[in-house]
Design a protein around this motif. Structure first.
Motif, PDB file in Angstrom:
ATOM      1  N   ASN A  26       0.813  -1.231   0.000  1.00  0.00           N
ATOM      2  CA  ASN A  26       0.000   0.000   0.000  1.00  0.00           C
ATOM      3  C   ASN A  26       0.846   1.280   0.000  1.00  0.00           C
ATOM      4  O   ASN A  26       0.403   2.323   0.506  1.00  0.00           O
ATOM      5  CB  ASN A  26      -0.991  -0.002   1.175  1.00  0.00           C
ATOM      6  N   ALA A  27       2.066   1.189  -0.563  1.00  0.00           N
ATOM      7  CA  ALA A  27       2.941   2.369  -0.619  1.00  0.00           C
ATOM      8  C   ALA A  27       2.235   3.516  -1.341  1.00  0.00           C
ATOM      9  O   ALA A  27       1.491   3.310  -2.299  1.00  0.00           O
ATOM     10  CB  ALA A  27       4.248   2.015  -1.338  1.00  0.00           C
ATOM     11  N   LEU A  28       2.490   4.723  -0.840  1.00  0.00           N
ATOM     12  CA  LEU A  28       1.797   5.909  -1.361  1.00  0.00           C
ATOM     13  C   LEU A  28       2.558   6.493  -2.546  1.00  0.00           C
ATOM     14  O   LEU A  28       3.573   7.171  -2.361  1.00  0.00           O
ATOM     15  CB  LEU A  28       1.732   6.998  -0.278  1.00  0.00           C
ATOM     16  N   ASN A  29       2.062   6.237  -3.749  1.00  0.00           N
ATOM     17  CA  ASN A  29       2.618   6.961  -4.890  1.00  0.00           C
ATOM     18  C   ASN A  29       1.790   8.235  -5.096  1.00  0.00           C
ATOM     19  O   ASN A  29       0.774   8.455  -4.419  1.00  0.00           O
ATOM     20  CB  ASN A  29       2.670   6.076  -6.150  1.00  0.00           C
ATOM     21  N   VAL A  30       2.241   9.067  -6.032  1.00  0.00           N
ATOM     22  CA  VAL A  30       1.586  10.363  -6.230  1.00  0.00           C
ATOM     23  C   VAL A  30       0.125  10.178  -6.651  1.00  0.00           C
ATOM     24  O   VAL A  30      -0.769  10.899  -6.198  1.00  0.00           O
ATOM     25  CB  VAL A  30       2.384  11.212  -7.258  1.00  0.00           C
ATOM     26  N   ALA A  31      -0.125   9.177  -7.492  1.00  0.00           N
ATOM     27  CA  ALA A  31      -1.511   8.941  -7.959  1.00  0.00           C
ATOM     28  C   ALA A  31      -2.413   8.578  -6.779  1.00  0.00           C
ATOM     29  O   ALA A  31      -3.564   9.033  -6.700  1.00  0.00           O
ATOM     30  CB  ALA A  31      -1.517   7.825  -9.001  1.00  0.00           C
ATOM     31  N   THR A  32      -1.899   7.782  -5.853  1.00  0.00           N
ATOM     32  CA  THR A  32      -2.707   7.393  -4.685  1.00  0.00           C
ATOM     33  C   THR A  32      -2.989   8.610  -3.807  1.00  0.00           C
ATOM     34  O   THR A  32      -4.106   8.772  -3.293  1.00  0.00           O
ATOM     35  CB  THR A  32      -1.977   6.293  -3.874  1.00  0.00           C
ATOM     36  N   VAL A  63       0.215   1.196   5.444  1.00  0.00           N
ATOM     37  CA  VAL A  63       0.963   1.799   4.327  1.00  0.00           C
ATOM     38  C   VAL A  63       2.443   1.693   4.684  1.00  0.00           C
ATOM     39  O   VAL A  63       2.858   2.161   5.749  1.00  0.00           O
ATOM     40  CB  VAL A  63       0.602   3.299   4.152  1.00  0.00           C
ATOM     41  N   ALA A  64       3.249   1.076   3.792  1.00  0.00           N
ATOM     42  CA  ALA A  64       4.681   0.898   4.082  1.00  0.00           C
ATOM     43  C   ALA A  64       5.520   2.095   3.632  1.00  0.00           C
ATOM     44  O   ALA A  64       6.720   1.958   3.392  1.00  0.00           O
ATOM     45  CB  ALA A  64       5.193  -0.377   3.447  1.00  0.00           C
ATOM     46  N   GLY A 107      -1.344  -2.937  10.170  1.00  0.00           N
ATOM     47  CA  GLY A 107      -0.072  -3.621   9.894  1.00  0.00           C
ATOM     48  C   GLY A 107       1.024  -2.561   9.861  1.00  0.00           C
ATOM     49  O   GLY A 107       0.946  -1.570  10.589  1.00  0.00           O
ATOM     50  N   PHE A 108       2.009  -2.749   8.975  1.00  0.00           N
ATOM     51  CA  PHE A 108       3.094  -1.762   8.888  1.00  0.00           C
ATOM     52  C   PHE A 108       2.556  -0.360   8.603  1.00  0.00           C
ATOM     53  O   PHE A 108       1.764  -0.159   7.671  1.00  0.00           O
ATOM     54  CB  PHE A 108       4.042  -2.098   7.729  1.00  0.00           C
ATOM     55  N   LEU A 110       4.696   2.790   8.063  1.00  0.00           N
ATOM     56  CA  LEU A 110       6.076   3.279   8.030  1.00  0.00           C
ATOM     57  C   LEU A 110       6.165   4.542   7.193  1.00  0.00           C
ATOM     58  O   LEU A 110       5.420   4.698   6.219  1.00  0.00           O
ATOM     59  CB  LEU A 110       6.992   2.201   7.418  1.00  0.00           C
ATOM     60  N   GLY A 111       7.093   5.421   7.541  1.00  0.00           N
ATOM     61  CA  GLY A 111       7.305   6.627   6.757  1.00  0.00           C
ATOM     62  C   GLY A 111       5.995   7.354   6.493  1.00  0.00           C
ATOM     63  O   GLY A 111       5.243   7.663   7.420  1.00  0.00           O
ATOM     64  N   GLY A 112       5.706   7.559   5.207  1.00  0.00           N
ATOM     65  CA  GLY A 112       4.469   8.259   4.823  1.00  0.00           C
ATOM     66  C   GLY A 112       3.219   7.579   5.370  1.00  0.00           C
ATOM     67  O   GLY A 112       2.178   8.223   5.539  1.00  0.00           O
ATOM     68  N   GLY A 113       3.304   6.291   5.673  1.00  0.00           N
ATOM     69  CA  GLY A 113       2.154   5.573   6.238  1.00  0.00           C
ATOM     70  C   GLY A 113       1.885   6.007   7.671  1.00  0.00           C
ATOM     71  O   GLY A 113       0.748   6.277   8.051  1.00  0.00           O
ATOM     72  N   LEU A 114       2.966   6.098   8.456  1.00  0.00           N
ATOM     73  CA  LEU A 114       2.785   6.588   9.828  1.00  0.00           C
ATOM     74  C   LEU A 114       2.405   8.070   9.782  1.00  0.00           C
ATOM     75  O   LEU A 114       1.583   8.539  10.577  1.00  0.00           O
ATOM     76  CB  LEU A 114       4.066   6.382  10.650  1.00  0.00           C
ATOM     77  N   GLU A 115       2.984   8.792   8.825  1.00  0.00           N
ATOM     78  CA  GLU A 115       2.642  10.219   8.706  1.00  0.00           C
ATOM     79  C   GLU A 115       1.161  10.409   8.364  1.00  0.00           C
ATOM     80  O   GLU A 115       0.510  11.316   8.863  1.00  0.00           O
ATOM     81  CB  GLU A 115       3.552  10.885   7.658  1.00  0.00           C
ATOM     82  N   LEU A 116       0.636   9.512   7.532  1.00  0.00           N
ATOM     83  CA  LEU A 116      -0.791   9.583   7.207  1.00  0.00           C
ATOM     84  C   LEU A 116      -1.630   9.257   8.444  1.00  0.00           C
ATOM     85  O   LEU A 116      -2.599   9.955   8.758  1.00  0.00           O
ATOM     86  CB  LEU A 116      -1.124   8.615   6.058  1.00  0.00           C
ATOM     87  N   ALA A 117      -1.250   8.209   9.164  1.00  0.00           N
ATOM     88  CA  ALA A 117      -1.986   7.852  10.391  1.00  0.00           C
ATOM     89  C   ALA A 117      -1.942   9.017  11.391  1.00  0.00           C
ATOM     90  O   ALA A 117      -2.936   9.310  12.051  1.00  0.00           O
ATOM     91  CB  ALA A 117      -1.390   6.586  11.003  1.00  0.00           C
ATOM     92  N   MET A 118      -0.784   9.679  11.464  1.00  0.00           N
ATOM     93  CA  MET A 118      -0.646  10.790  12.426  1.00  0.00           C
ATOM     94  C   MET A 118      -1.433  12.021  12.006  1.00  0.00           C
ATOM     95  O   MET A 118      -1.788  12.851  12.836  1.00  0.00           O
ATOM     96  CB  MET A 118       0.831  11.149  12.625  1.00  0.00           C
ATOM     97  N   ALA A 119      -1.690  12.165  10.710  1.00  0.00           N
ATOM     98  CA  ALA A 119      -2.492  13.304  10.243  1.00  0.00           C
ATOM     99  C   ALA A 119      -3.977  13.079  10.548  1.00  0.00           C
ATOM    100  O   ALA A 119      -4.764  14.029  10.580  1.00  0.00           O
ATOM    101  CB  ALA A 119      -2.278  13.515   8.741  1.00  0.00           C
ATOM    102  N   CYS A 120      -4.355  11.829  10.759  1.00  0.00           N
ATOM    103  CA  CYS A 120      -5.750  11.527  11.129  1.00  0.00           C
ATOM    104  C   CYS A 120      -6.006  12.042  12.550  1.00  0.00           C
ATOM    105  O   CYS A 120      -5.079  12.316  13.300  1.00  0.00           O
ATOM    106  CB  CYS A 120      -5.995  10.017  11.059  1.00  0.00           C
ATOM    107  N   HIS A 121      -7.272  12.120  12.935  1.00  0.00           N
ATOM    108  CA  HIS A 121      -7.577  12.735  14.240  1.00  0.00           C
ATOM    109  C   HIS A 121      -7.209  11.833  15.413  1.00  0.00           C
ATOM    110  O   HIS A 121      -6.840  12.311  16.465  1.00  0.00           O
ATOM    111  CB  HIS A 121      -9.039  13.186  14.257  1.00  0.00           C
ATOM    112  N   PHE A 122      -7.301  10.525  15.238  1.00  0.00           N
ATOM    113  CA  PHE A 122      -6.677   9.583  16.172  1.00  0.00           C
ATOM    114  C   PHE A 122      -6.534   8.216  15.507  1.00  0.00           C
ATOM    115  O   PHE A 122      -7.017   8.013  14.382  1.00  0.00           O
ATOM    116  CB  PHE A 122      -7.423   9.499  17.523  1.00  0.00           C
TER     117      PHE A 122
END
Ligand code: COA
Length: 260
Positions: A26-32, A63-64, A107-108, A110-122
């Protein structure tokens, strides 16, 4: 609307976005990122959607990270632009939505995945989740808000250690750190998060939107959070939800909020 990299559903007031590139964890590319922006924008504009849940497809990853294959050859300018566009389109955008957004970290993350989770409200994590900001192991730093939001959530010392070591923490450690609110077995994750969503949905959507704004103001440079709170508090008095909430209390009945 049809998307290539994500799945979007909306049922019983809950919008669910599932990042759907399991073969790339589920890596975040620009299109995603662009698709996520559109999906969040649509769900936030839909009056029927009271809570948004974001998760990843499969049992392995939320998101890895950002898609490493996309930026491996970028120049200085392209790197800065990638971070800026991503922050505007997705990470800051999600943080400032008036609709509550919960990350179901399955699951994992990581990087932009954790950053996305952290941008969520909780965040709520499954017991197999692993979280980290491994960017310095790639010779780069977190660029989607990680250097700012991780210290806000876990404190500066823990954030520094996580970023410098590029290591991963498990779900229980993330809970101890305050990075996630709950840890549940993976098979129960979505039901558990939907249970929280249903509690949120009993309350006034307008008031929740104003509360998000006031809480976020605490973390914005040059913004006085107390003043934002006063303004948002006052605004609530002009809403139908406020009239309904207070009247229902006095009439000893359950409030039925219109979200206006
Ligand atoms: N960007 C692009 N592709 C990624 C990716 C990312 N961030 N994370 C995983 N993938 C891809 C892998 O390249 C692999 O693709 P392939 O099968 O075409 O080779 C696929 O997803 C599966 O990953 P793989 O590494 O084989 O799984 P694993 O179980 O051995 O390891 C991880 C899992 C998460 C430890 C490992 O994938 C990883 O370290 N990913 C990068 C994490 C990272 O540094 N993120 C921050 C980016 S800024």
């Amino acid at each position: 609307m049809n998307f290539e990299n994500i799945l979007v559903t909306s049922e019983n007031g809950i919008g669910q976005i599932t990042i759907n590139r399991p073969s790339k964890l589920n890596a975040l590319n620009v299109a995603t990122i662009q698709e996520l922006h559109t999906a969040f924008e649509n769900l936030d504009a839909d009056a029927e959607t009271k809570v948004i849940i974001i998760t990843g497809e499969g049992e392995k990853a939320f998101v890895a990270g950002a898609d490493i294959s996309e930026f491996a050859h970028f120049t200085v300018e392209e790197g800065a632009q990638l971070a800026q566009q991503g922050q505007e389109l997705l990470f800051d955008f999600v943080e400032n939505l008036r609709t509550p957004v919960i990350a179901a970290v399955n699951g994992f993350a990581l990087g932009g995945g954790l950053e996305l989770a952290m941008a969520c409200h909780f965040r709520v994590a499954s017991d197999n989740a692993k979280m980290g900001l491994p960017e310095v192991s790639l010779g780069v730093i977190p660029g989607y808000g990680g250097t700012q939001r991780l210290p806000q959530l876990v404190g500066k010392g823990r954030a520094m250690e996580m970023i410098m070591t590029a290591g991963m923490i498990d779900a229980e450690t993330a809970k101890t750190y305050g990075l996630v609110n709950h840890v549940v077995p993976q098979t129960e994750l979505l039901e558990f998060v939907k249970g929280i969503a249903s509690k949120i949905m009993r309350n006034s959507p307008v008031a929740i939107g104003q509360a998000i704004k006031a809480v976020n103001a605490n973390f914005k440079d040059g913004v006085d959070g107390y003043k934002t709170e006063i303004k948002s508090f006052g605004k609530c008095f002009g809403t139908e939800d406020f009239k309904e909430g207070t009247t229902a209390f006095l009439e000893k009945r359950k409030a039925s909020f219109s979200g206006k």
